[in-house]
Design a protein around this motif. Structure first.
Motif, short mmCIF file in Angstrom:
data_model
loop_
_atom_site.label_atom_id
_atom_site.label_comp_id
_atom_site.label_asym_id
_atom_site.label_seq_id
_atom_site.Cartn_x
_atom_site.Cartn_y
_atom_site.Cartn_z
N VAL A 88 47.68 31.52 44.30
CA VAL A 88 47.39 31.02 42.95
C VAL A 88 46.54 32.04 42.20
CG1 VAL A 88 46.12 29.27 41.65
CG2 VAL A 88 47.63 28.59 43.52
N GLN A 89 45.55 32.62 42.89
CA GLN A 89 44.73 33.66 42.27
C GLN A 89 45.57 34.89 41.90
OE1 GLN A 89 41.15 34.58 44.54
NE2 GLN A 89 41.13 32.51 45.36
N LEU A 90 46.51 35.22 42.78
CA LEU A 90 47.37 36.38 42.53
C LEU A 90 48.17 36.20 41.24
CD1 LEU A 90 48.85 39.01 43.34
CD2 LEU A 90 50.41 37.59 44.67
N LEU A 91 48.80 35.04 41.08
CA LEU A 91 49.59 34.81 39.87
C LEU A 91 48.70 34.76 38.63
CD1 LEU A 91 52.32 32.25 40.96
CD2 LEU A 91 52.40 34.73 40.91
N SER A 92 47.49 34.27 38.79
CA SER A 92 46.56 34.27 37.66
C SER A 92 46.25 35.69 37.21
CB SER A 92 45.26 33.54 38.04
OG SER A 92 45.50 32.18 38.35
N VAL A 93 45.98 36.55 38.18
CA VAL A 93 45.67 37.95 37.87
C VAL A 93 46.89 38.65 37.27
CG1 VAL A 93 45.05 40.19 38.87
CG2 VAL A 93 43.88 38.12 39.62
N MET A 94 48.09 38.24 37.68
CA MET A 94 49.32 38.83 37.16
C MET A 94 49.60 38.41 35.72
SD MET A 94 51.77 38.48 40.54
CE MET A 94 53.24 39.06 39.67
N GLY A 95 48.84 37.45 35.22
CA GLY A 95 48.99 37.07 33.83
C GLY A 95 49.71 35.76 33.59
N TYR A 96 50.10 35.03 34.64
CA TYR A 96 50.81 33.77 34.45
C TYR A 96 49.94 32.73 33.77
CZ TYR A 96 54.93 34.98 37.21
OH TYR A 96 56.10 35.54 37.65
N LYS A 97 48.63 32.79 34.05
CA LYS A 97 47.73 31.75 33.55
C LYS A 97 47.50 31.86 32.06
CE LYS A 97 43.37 32.06 34.47
NZ LYS A 97 42.06 32.10 35.15
N GLY A 98 47.65 33.04 31.49
CA GLY A 98 47.31 33.21 30.09
C GLY A 98 45.81 33.38 29.90
N ASP A 99 45.40 33.58 28.68
CA ASP A 99 43.98 33.84 28.40
C ASP A 99 43.11 32.60 28.57
OD1 ASP A 99 44.57 36.47 27.86
OD2 ASP A 99 44.89 36.09 25.72
N GLU A 100 43.65 31.42 28.27
CA GLU A 100 42.83 30.21 28.29
C GLU A 100 43.42 29.13 29.19
OE1 GLU A 100 42.04 28.86 24.36
OE2 GLU A 100 41.41 30.82 23.62
N GLY A 101 44.34 29.46 30.04
CA GLY A 101 44.97 28.48 30.91
C GLY A 101 44.13 28.20 32.15
N GLN A 102 44.69 27.39 33.04
CA GLN A 102 44.01 27.02 34.29
C GLN A 102 44.99 27.16 35.45
OE1 GLN A 102 42.69 23.00 33.43
NE2 GLN A 102 40.61 23.72 32.97
N ALA A 103 44.44 27.38 36.63
CA ALA A 103 45.25 27.48 37.84
C ALA A 103 44.58 26.67 38.94
CB ALA A 103 45.40 28.94 38.27
N LEU A 104 45.37 25.92 39.70
CA LEU A 104 44.78 25.09 40.76
C LEU A 104 45.76 24.94 41.92
CD1 LEU A 104 46.06 21.90 40.54
CD2 LEU A 104 44.93 22.14 38.32
N VAL A 105 45.19 24.64 43.09
CA VAL A 105 45.97 24.34 44.29
C VAL A 105 46.05 22.83 44.41
CG1 VAL A 105 46.08 24.55 46.80
CG2 VAL A 105 45.25 26.46 45.42
N THR A 106 47.23 22.30 44.71
CA THR A 106 47.41 20.85 44.78
C THR A 106 46.78 20.27 46.04
OG1 THR A 106 49.54 21.11 45.88
CG2 THR A 106 49.55 20.99 43.48
N GLN A 107 46.53 18.98 46.03
CA GLN A 107 46.05 18.28 47.21
C GLN A 107 47.16 18.23 48.26
OE1 GLN A 107 42.90 17.18 47.64
NE2 GLN A 107 42.41 18.06 45.64
N LYS A 108 46.76 18.18 49.53
CA LYS A 108 47.75 18.24 50.59
C LYS A 108 48.61 16.98 50.69
CE LYS A 108 47.50 21.52 50.50
NZ LYS A 108 48.55 22.55 50.37
#
Length: 236
Positions: free
Chosen positions: A141-161
């Motif tokens: 999830v961090q990788l895709l955020s750094v790659m720019g998927y999240k955008g400037d003001e978006g959010q990224a999270l890991v789902t519950q199991k």
């Protein structure tokens, strides 16, 4: 293969547990086997048609028949291919010394990275496969955020199991979460390919979310039937 080699030579347990004093604290004997594999490949005695696969060359078979288990480091290092490699390394060192006060040219940097790429890839994949599954999902999830998927003001999270329905992560590309990218990761061994059925199930999970985009990441590969499709996949 490294483990089988160590078992075959029947080393004492004390030697098997020896570690380097440096920060990495790697096991000495396992590294020694890796060094031997590298030297055999450099000398033209082993072929590496793909990652993790080693095959004896015709020259390697000749030496094996002639010397058996008595193939020594000195014998390997006297092979023409190894001498050529060492000469090239020596020439490279001399050239680097001449250029030490100058900026490295982009072509030199690319050459170095190309030489290190295979080794780095193997080490990285080996580390990822051994990671805690939840930490691995966080890392992707961090990788895709750094790659720019999240955008400037978006959010990224890991789902519950529980009840994640095959969704391991969600990336909101805007502050309101109106544009979502769903993520599924498979921490598979290199020889365990992702099947078409898994991709189909992931696609179904995305549709249940009324979404139109997702990213499937694996530490292995995709089956040939899926790889021939025209979808865009991230295979690391």
């Amino acid at each position: 293969m490294i483990q089988r080699t160590l078992e075959e030579v029947n080393l004492p347990q004390s030697m098997l547990q020896m570690r380097y004093p440096q920060k990495s604290h790697d096991l000495v004997m396992r590294n020694r086997v890796s060094f031997a594999l590298s030297d055999l490949a450099i000398s033209g005695l082993l072929d590496r048609p793909k990652r993790g696969l080693y095959l004896p060359t015709s020259r390697g078979q000749e030496l094996s028949k002639e010397y058996g288990i008595n193939i020594t480091r000195t014998l390997i290092h006297n092979e023409p291919a190894y001498k050529k490699y060492k000469q090239e390394k020596s020439n490279q060192k001399k050239n680097r010394q001449k250029q030490e006060n100058k900026d490295l040219a982009e072509s030199q940097i690319n050459e170095w990275f190309n030489q290190q790429n295979e080794k780095t890839q193997d080490e990285l994949l080996n580390h990822l496969v051994k990671m805690n599954p939840y930490k691995f999902e966080n890392l992707m999830v961090q990788l895709l955020s750094v790659m720019g998927y999240k955008g400037d003001e978006g959010q990224a999270l890991v789902t519950q199991k529980s009840n994640d329905h095959g969704i391991d992560g969600i990336i909101n590309q805007d502050p309101l979460g109106l544009q979502k990218v769903y993520l599924q990761v498979k921490r598979y061994a290199p020889d365990n390919s992702v099947q078409m059925s898994e991709i189909t199930a992931f696609s179904g999970s995305i549709k249940l979310k009324h979404a139109d985009r997702g990213v499937f990441i694996t530490t292995s590969t995709f089956t040939s039937s899926w790889s021939r499709s025209k979808r865009t996949l991230y295979d690391i």
